[in-house]
Design an enzyme around this catalytic site. Structure first.
Site: not given
Ligand code: DGL
Length: 257
Positions: A73, A184
């Protein structure tokens, strides 16, 4: 030899795009995936809150015996990686590296676009990387507004996905970007839409997850942590949300291979 699993953590489904690269690179390793789910999206939460959530998640993976943890992440990496490495010093922790460097090396138009969450883009990590490798290059950072919600809602193929992606990519195309970095881990699920939107514009989309998987291989070899040749890998899934979400993680992991 160490047959313990590699832990992979994200706010939700996005880290599965890294999970599948790790599985490809290391087919003999067991993987334990934790997709928070309960607190997703992280993208516009305050840094301290993301740090607390990442601490809880990585703490869980370490408590379950993971031999290495991948923070799959970008938002949690940007907010908490130094903190996590200091707190869980006994376990190697790999974070997401924004792929700004390869994009800056490859660009011919000297304009590079970076798509990421708000919190990633205003953090030090992205700015430092852009400053380091982007000399003389215009690095355009644009938040992928609504992208994470589309993926979490299983709406990657819905008509609104294309409108959403088009809106984010438009300023990049207008400036002549020839590289677009996915900052992302949810965004690779939108690749079919992204590719449609940039078709014919000579744009390369850069996903850092294969490089992250290579880093995991390096660290396992460095620390002698590879599992035994006869080890039968297991794939387990955890979440802070409910059982239905846990099953979704599992399903999506295998259908996205
Ligand atoms: N997948 C995450 C990232 O790489 C975070 C998405 C979110 O929860 O906002 O940044």
């Amino acid at each position: 030899m160490n047959n313990a699993p590699i832990g992979v953590y994200d706010s939700g489904l996005g880290g599965l795009t890294v999970w599948r690269e790790i599985r490809r690179a290391l087919p003999g390793e067991s993987l334990l995936y934790l997709g928070d789910g309960k607190n997703c999206p992280y993208g516009s939460r305050p840094r301290e809150e993301i740090r607390r959530l990442a601490d809880e998640a990585v703490g869980r993976l370490v408590a379950e015996g993971c031999k290495l943890v991948v923070v799959a992440c970008n938002t949690a990496t940007a907010a908490a990686i130094d903190f996590l490495r200091a707190k869980y010093a006994g376990v190697p922790i790999v974070g997401m590296e924004p792929a700004v460097k390869p994009a800056c090396l490859a660009t011919r138009s000297r304009v590079v676009g970076v798509l990421a969450t708000e919190r990633s883009l205003d953090g030090d990590l992205f700015r430092r990387t852009a400053a380091k490798y982007g000399e003389g290059i215009e690095v355009l950072m644009v938040p992928g507004r609504g992208f994470v919600e589309l993926v979490e809602g299983d709406r990657e193929a819905a008509p609104e996905a294309e409108a959403c992606v088009r809106a984010a990519v438009k300023p990049m195309l207008a400036r002549g970007a020839d590289q677009i970095v996915l900052g992302c881990t949810h965004y690779p699920f939108l690749l079919p839409v992204l590719e449609r939107v940039v078709a014919g514009r000579g744009v390369t989309i850069v996903d850092p997850s294969p490089a992250v998987a290579r880093r995991v291989v390096q660290l396992l070899d460095r620390d002698g942590l590879r599992s035994a040749a006869e080890h039968r890998p297991e794939f387990a899934f955890r979440t802070f949300a409910d059982e239905a979400y846990r099953r979704r993680l599992e399903q999506k992991a295998f259908e996205s291979l």
